[in-house]
Design a protein around this motif. Sequence first.
Motif, PDB file in Angstrom:
ATOM      1  N   UNK A 131      -0.214   5.004 -21.216  1.00  0.00           N
ATOM      2  CA  UNK A 131      -1.246   3.963 -21.238  1.00  0.00           C
ATOM      3  C   UNK A 131      -1.137   3.091 -19.991  1.00  0.00           C
ATOM      4  N   UNK A 132      -2.253   2.591 -19.497  1.00  0.00           N
ATOM      5  CA  UNK A 132      -2.195   1.683 -18.342  1.00  0.00           C
ATOM      6  C   UNK A 132      -1.641   0.322 -18.735  1.00  0.00           C
ATOM      7  N   UNK A 133      -1.260  -0.446 -17.735  1.00  0.00           N
ATOM      8  CA  UNK A 133      -0.843  -1.824 -17.968  1.00  0.00           C
ATOM      9  C   UNK A 133      -2.020  -2.605 -18.540  1.00  0.00           C
ATOM     10  N   UNK A 134      -1.785  -3.331 -19.631  1.00  0.00           N
ATOM     11  CA  UNK A 134      -2.852  -4.137 -20.221  1.00  0.00           C
ATOM     12  C   UNK A 134      -3.289  -5.210 -19.237  1.00  0.00           C
ATOM     13  N   UNK A 135      -4.579  -5.382 -19.140  1.00  0.00           N
ATOM     14  CA  UNK A 135      -5.139  -6.359 -18.205  1.00  0.00           C
ATOM     15  C   UNK A 135      -5.899  -7.403 -19.009  1.00  0.00           C
ATOM     16  N   UNK A 136      -5.362  -8.607 -19.070  1.00  0.00           N
ATOM     17  CA  UNK A 136      -6.012  -9.678 -19.838  1.00  0.00           C
ATOM     18  C   UNK A 136      -7.295 -10.158 -19.175  1.00  0.00           C
ATOM     19  N   UNK A 137      -7.434  -9.862 -17.896  1.00  0.00           N
ATOM     20  CA  UNK A 137      -8.628 -10.285 -17.155  1.00  0.00           C
ATOM     21  C   UNK A 137      -9.189  -9.071 -16.435  1.00  0.00           C
ATOM     22  N   UNK A 138     -10.044  -8.329 -17.121  1.00  0.00           N
ATOM     23  CA  UNK A 138     -10.542  -7.063 -16.580  1.00  0.00           C
ATOM     24  C   UNK A 138     -11.330  -7.224 -15.293  1.00  0.00           C
ATOM     25  N   UNK A 139     -11.840  -8.423 -15.054  1.00  0.00           N
ATOM     26  CA  UNK A 139     -12.643  -8.636 -13.846  1.00  0.00           C
ATOM     27  C   UNK A 139     -11.768  -8.915 -12.625  1.00  0.00           C
ATOM     28  N   UNK A 140     -10.471  -9.109 -12.845  1.00  0.00           N
ATOM     29  CA  UNK A 140      -9.572  -9.495 -11.748  1.00  0.00           C
ATOM     30  C   UNK A 140      -8.823  -8.273 -11.227  1.00  0.00           C
ATOM     31  N   UNK A 141      -9.068  -7.926  -9.975  1.00  0.00           N
ATOM     32  CA  UNK A 141      -8.393  -6.792  -9.361  1.00  0.00           C
ATOM     33  C   UNK A 141      -7.052  -7.224  -8.786  1.00  0.00           C
ATOM     34  N   UNK A 142      -6.082  -6.282  -8.719  1.00  0.00           N
ATOM     35  CA  UNK A 142      -4.828  -6.611  -8.038  1.00  0.00           C
ATOM     36  C   UNK A 142      -5.078  -6.959  -6.573  1.00  0.00           C
ATOM     37  N   UNK A 143      -4.287  -7.873  -6.053  1.00  0.00           N
ATOM     38  CA  UNK A 143      -4.313  -8.159  -4.625  1.00  0.00           C
ATOM     39  C   UNK A 143      -3.637  -7.007  -3.883  1.00  0.00           C
ATOM     40  N   UNK A 144      -4.059  -6.751  -2.660  1.00  0.00           N
ATOM     41  CA  UNK A 144      -3.437  -5.706  -1.846  1.00  0.00           C
ATOM     42  C   UNK A 144      -2.537  -6.371  -0.805  1.00  0.00           C
ATOM     43  N   UNK A 145      -1.228  -6.161  -0.964  1.00  0.00           N
ATOM     44  CA  UNK A 145      -0.226  -6.749  -0.076  1.00  0.00           C
ATOM     45  C   UNK A 145       0.287  -5.682   0.877  1.00  0.00           C
ATOM     46  N   UNK A 146       0.407  -6.029   2.136  1.00  0.00           N
ATOM     47  CA  UNK A 146       0.969  -5.100   3.125  1.00  0.00           C
ATOM     48  C   UNK A 146       2.104  -5.800   3.865  1.00  0.00           C
ATOM     49  N   UNK A 147       3.283  -5.192   3.831  1.00  0.00           N
ATOM     50  CA  UNK A 147       4.406  -5.685   4.615  1.00  0.00           C
ATOM     51  C   UNK A 147       4.327  -5.038   5.993  1.00  0.00           C
ATOM     52  N   UNK A 148       4.136  -5.862   7.018  1.00  0.00           N
ATOM     53  CA  UNK A 148       3.835  -5.361   8.359  1.00  0.00           C
ATOM     54  C   UNK A 148       5.025  -5.542   9.286  1.00  0.00           C
ATOM     55  N   UNK A 149       5.322  -4.506  10.073  1.00  0.00           N
ATOM     56  CA  UNK A 149       6.501  -4.531  10.937  1.00  0.00           C
ATOM     57  C   UNK A 149       6.320  -5.434  12.150  1.00  0.00           C
ATOM     58  N   UNK A 150       5.130  -5.409  12.749  1.00  0.00           N
ATOM     59  CA  UNK A 150       4.889  -6.164  13.987  1.00  0.00           C
ATOM     60  C   UNK A 150       3.502  -6.783  13.930  1.00  0.00           C
ATOM     61  N   UNK A 151       3.187  -7.532  14.974  1.00  0.00           N
ATOM     62  CA  UNK A 151       1.852  -8.126  15.069  1.00  0.00           C
ATOM     63  C   UNK A 151       0.777  -7.051  15.083  1.00  0.00           C
ATOM     64  N   UNK A 152       1.038  -5.935  15.783  1.00  0.00           N
ATOM     65  CA  UNK A 152       0.064  -4.838  15.826  1.00  0.00           C
ATOM     66  C   UNK A 152      -0.150  -4.233  14.440  1.00  0.00           C
ATOM     67  N   UNK A 153       0.923  -4.077  13.687  1.00  0.00           N
ATOM     68  CA  UNK A 153       0.808  -3.562  12.319  1.00  0.00           C
ATOM     69  C   UNK A 153       0.004  -4.523  11.444  1.00  0.00           C
ATOM     70  N   UNK A 154       0.304  -5.813  11.581  1.00  0.00           N
ATOM     71  CA  UNK A 154      -0.381  -6.810  10.764  1.00  0.00           C
ATOM     72  C   UNK A 154      -1.875  -6.835  11.062  1.00  0.00           C
ATOM     73  N   UNK A 155      -2.224  -6.692  12.321  1.00  0.00           N
ATOM     74  CA  UNK A 155      -3.649  -6.683  12.681  1.00  0.00           C
ATOM     75  C   UNK A 155      -4.368  -5.472  12.099  1.00  0.00           C
ATOM     76  N   UNK A 156      -3.685  -4.329  12.086  1.00  0.00           N
ATOM     77  CA  UNK A 156      -4.289  -3.142  11.474  1.00  0.00           C
ATOM     78  C   UNK A 156      -4.509  -3.355   9.981  1.00  0.00           C
ATOM     79  N   UNK A 157      -3.518  -3.947   9.317  1.00  0.00           N
ATOM     80  CA  UNK A 157      -3.665  -4.219   7.884  1.00  0.00           C
ATOM     81  C   UNK A 157      -4.775  -5.222   7.639  1.00  0.00           C
TER      82      UNK A 157
END
Length: 642
Positions: A344-370
């Motif tokens: 079963x999926x994780x229960x979502x109490x707020x179906x309208x709320x999507x997960x945030x997308x987090x990116x751990x970036x190595x450098x400034x160039x990586x962060x800009x791509x993300x």
Amino acid sequence: MLLTKKSVELLAPAGNWETFVAAIDAGADAVYLGGKHFNMRMLKSDANFDNETLKKAVEYAHAHNALLYITINNLISDDELPELVEYLKFLNEIQPDAILIQDLAVAQIVKKFELNLTMHASIMMNSHNNAAIAKLKEYNIRRVVVSREMSLKELSELKAADPDFELEYFVHGDMCICESGQCIHSGVLFANSSNRGRCMKACRWPYKIMDEATGQILPTKNDGDYVLALKDMCMFRNIPDLIQAGVYSFKIEGRMRSADFVANIVSIYRHAIDAYVADPAGYRINEDDWKNLFDNRVRDYSTCFAMDKPDNQAIGYSGKREPRFFSYAAKEADLQCDWLEAEAPIKDDDNAKKPKLIVKAATLAHARQALENGADILIVGGEVYRPNKPWTLAQIETILDEAHAQNVSVIVNTPRTTLKDQCGELEQLCRDLNEIQPDGIMAGNLGSAAIIYDKTALPVFADHSFNLFNHVATQFMQENGISGATASYELPYPQVRTLVENSSLPIAVTVHGNVEAMISDSNIPAMNLDYNPLVNPDFNDRHFALVDTVGGKHSMRMDQIGRLHILFTHDLCLLPYIEKLQGAAAWRIEAQDYTPEYTGLLTKTYRAVLDGTLDKNEALEKVQAATPRPLGIGVYRHKKSY
């Protein structure tokens, strides 16, 4: 410092009643042992003590003027919490002299139920700074087993800042090459977690060293392939150094050893400690006792990090003195898992709320791509793999301006281990970030979190190195000013689901990336290859890998602080099961060992899946076509962590 018999405690291990009695008879001031659950020695079913015998042990120890410490020093999953509460209540009745803990949930439960239990922080808590000690003291924790990577000099500085706090230090026995609490290899590969008392000791496997640029297996200067096999700790020849550094409790490892073996070691250390305390100026090493200790050793000996950073003399390269191999190299999980499809999926109490997308970036160039490809949150800073350079304040300020222009948040990461020098650097970083005002700071350990909370008004986030295993630990975090956390990488999906559903703290789940199996303060390539920092300082910018006996390539990366990160052979990829994670607060991508372009591709792909504009199977094809390593689901191949 004037010494008395109360200046030092000799602490012995026991895995059964015979060893327990033998340790006390041999002169131990205190004994530590575990119950049938919740401790770091769970691989032998005939070891440890049932409740009736624990009660008897407390009575026996006290009748013989010894102290008894009971270990609850493993991570606790949510389904184990009811049993843990009852166990703690039982221990409160029989009153051991202390309990030894790793999981923050234990401290939270002891506080909630107002139990009269003194606590000691296990070495698995990786406590290594005074900020952590100050926080632990608030929870009736009166002693810390300090990190084994700490030298006696660093330990003495820790002690000087808080003279009344007790420090415990391993003086003899089996040691790990990895930082305490930061090895997840066994848990991910075998579901037998080194943080839950079931380590299968991947550090005792043979490995070849490969140059990743050429694919060539390199000749080494050492005799054998057991390049991670640290020798046993032995501080017998350094008794005065330990005492003068401020070590109160001399801890002997060996709860799975025989009664005769433990009693012999205890008696030898007892004689040495008593001799030094009685006459420090006239103290001399008893060479007959040393010969006894040496002749009856398991592995060869080392002082590990106590006197100085260990070199290649601290490794048992031949493997000839390994007493037992707990496992052999095995292939990591690929993407296929039939049973997971039906979960079963994780229960979502707020179906309208999507997960945030987090990116751990190595450098400034990586962060800009993300940033350009749809990240909601960027993690920047912290440990950076060479040859990339650490983030500067100017770069953080630049990406912050660019991200805020697109309504994207930026969290500044910090190293997972912060000794005294790094704590000073962290305090200065906090001062500077107060001016720059990012959207939060991420802590790698409890001491760092306390420093950040004290020095800034910025939100504090807990990194995956906190080993978050249950929702009660999140209550501890919230109580101490933490705003969000990342789930442990050792939690299989059903346990992740339970954690997220029961936690009031927002929980991020890592869905893709290069995950570290181990982090070590030993530079394994430098210890085996031709390296001289005055001749070839660029050596640490090169990329090497450990190759196991089934052909798995474990990339090794050196960071700017000098710590070695050993990666899994497969990068984590949860795309085939991504719909099950919609209820998490965030999806996290670990991109610190990727190119900027691949970071951008991953961000764009997961963004499209999150938004429903790309099918997960098409997304997987795009990701697989560009991945630098094979993809797998890591610990998600297992239904439960043991």
